[in-house]
Design a protein around this motif. Structure first.
Motif, short mmCIF file in Angstrom:
data_model
loop_
_atom_site.label_atom_id
_atom_site.label_comp_id
_atom_site.label_asym_id
_atom_site.label_seq_id
_atom_site.Cartn_x
_atom_site.Cartn_y
_atom_site.Cartn_z
N THR A 7 26.84 10.50 30.86
CA THR A 7 25.62 10.72 31.65
C THR A 7 24.43 9.99 31.04
O THR A 7 24.39 9.73 29.83
N TYR A 8 23.50 9.69 31.90
CA TYR A 8 22.20 9.13 31.52
C TYR A 8 21.16 9.99 32.21
O TYR A 8 21.25 10.22 33.42
N ASP A 9 20.16 10.46 31.48
CA ASP A 9 19.04 11.17 32.08
C ASP A 9 17.99 10.13 32.44
O ASP A 9 17.42 9.49 31.56
N ILE A 10 17.79 9.95 33.74
CA ILE A 10 16.90 8.89 34.21
C ILE A 10 15.70 9.47 34.95
O ILE A 10 15.71 10.64 35.35
N PHE A 50 27.38 5.82 39.09
CA PHE A 50 26.90 6.65 40.18
C PHE A 50 25.52 7.17 39.81
O PHE A 50 25.23 7.40 38.64
N ILE A 51 24.69 7.37 40.83
CA ILE A 51 23.32 7.84 40.57
C ILE A 51 22.90 8.79 41.68
O ILE A 51 23.25 8.59 42.85
N VAL A 57 25.72 8.53 36.15
CA VAL A 57 26.99 8.73 35.48
C VAL A 57 27.76 7.42 35.49
O VAL A 57 27.89 6.78 36.54
N ARG A 58 28.26 7.04 34.33
CA ARG A 58 29.12 5.87 34.20
C ARG A 58 30.54 6.39 33.96
O ARG A 58 30.77 7.16 33.04
N SER A 91 14.59 9.17 31.17
CA SER A 91 13.70 10.29 30.87
C SER A 91 14.01 10.85 29.48
O SER A 91 13.18 11.53 28.89
N ARG A 92 15.19 10.56 28.97
CA ARG A 92 15.57 10.92 27.61
C ARG A 92 16.09 9.66 26.94
O ARG A 92 17.14 9.14 27.32
N PRO A 93 15.37 9.15 25.94
CA PRO A 93 15.79 7.90 25.29
C PRO A 93 17.19 8.00 24.68
O PRO A 93 17.63 9.07 24.26
N ARG A 94 17.87 6.87 24.65
CA ARG A 94 19.21 6.77 24.06
C ARG A 94 19.11 5.83 22.87
O ARG A 94 18.54 4.76 22.97
#
Length: 125
Positions: A7-10, A50-51, A57-58, A91-94
């Motif tokens: 997941t990615y918080d975007i 997907f977004i 989500v990758r 929204s949350r750095p990686r």
């Protein structure tokens, strides 16, 4: 063949910009993942992104060792480029600018697989 989803918080509302980032994605040099001795430890079979709203989500279909897949992805120029271009939309750095940071972020972002089914798992007729 197992799947992994990360997941990615975007920031919501940037679907167009994020789509353009992935539209220009440079594929990995090779789907084959090798260890330090040159032996094959994994293979990346396919990926999808997907977004919706504030979540991306990758999904990665792979064979072999998932940690090796994460390490392989961490060294790929296209993956590093995408991570860099995505930064303003997160929204949350990686922390993905080093192999160790990428792998740690990959593990933290990994969703738990609850079920997985494929026609490839059916017995031959």
């Amino acid at each position: 063949m197992p799947f992994a989803a990360i997941t990615y918080d975007i920031k919501a509302g940037h679907e167009k910009e994020i789509s353009e980032i992935f539209g220009n994605f440079r594929r990995v040099n090779s789907p084959v993942v090798r260890d330090g001795a040159g032996g094959e430890t994994a293979r990346i079979l396919s990926t999808a992104v997907f977004i919706r709203d504030a979540t991306m989500v990758r999904v990665i279909e792979y064979e072999g060792d998932l940690d090796a897949v994460a390490r392989h992805m961490a060294t790929q120029p296209g993956v590093r480029e995408v991570e860099e271009k995505l930064a303003p939309y997160l929204s949350r750095p990686r922390t993905t600018d080093t192999v160790e940071g990428f792998v740690a972020t990959f593990r933290r972002s990994l969703l738990t697989c609850m079920a997985q089914m494929s026609v490839r798992d059916l017995p031959a007729a």
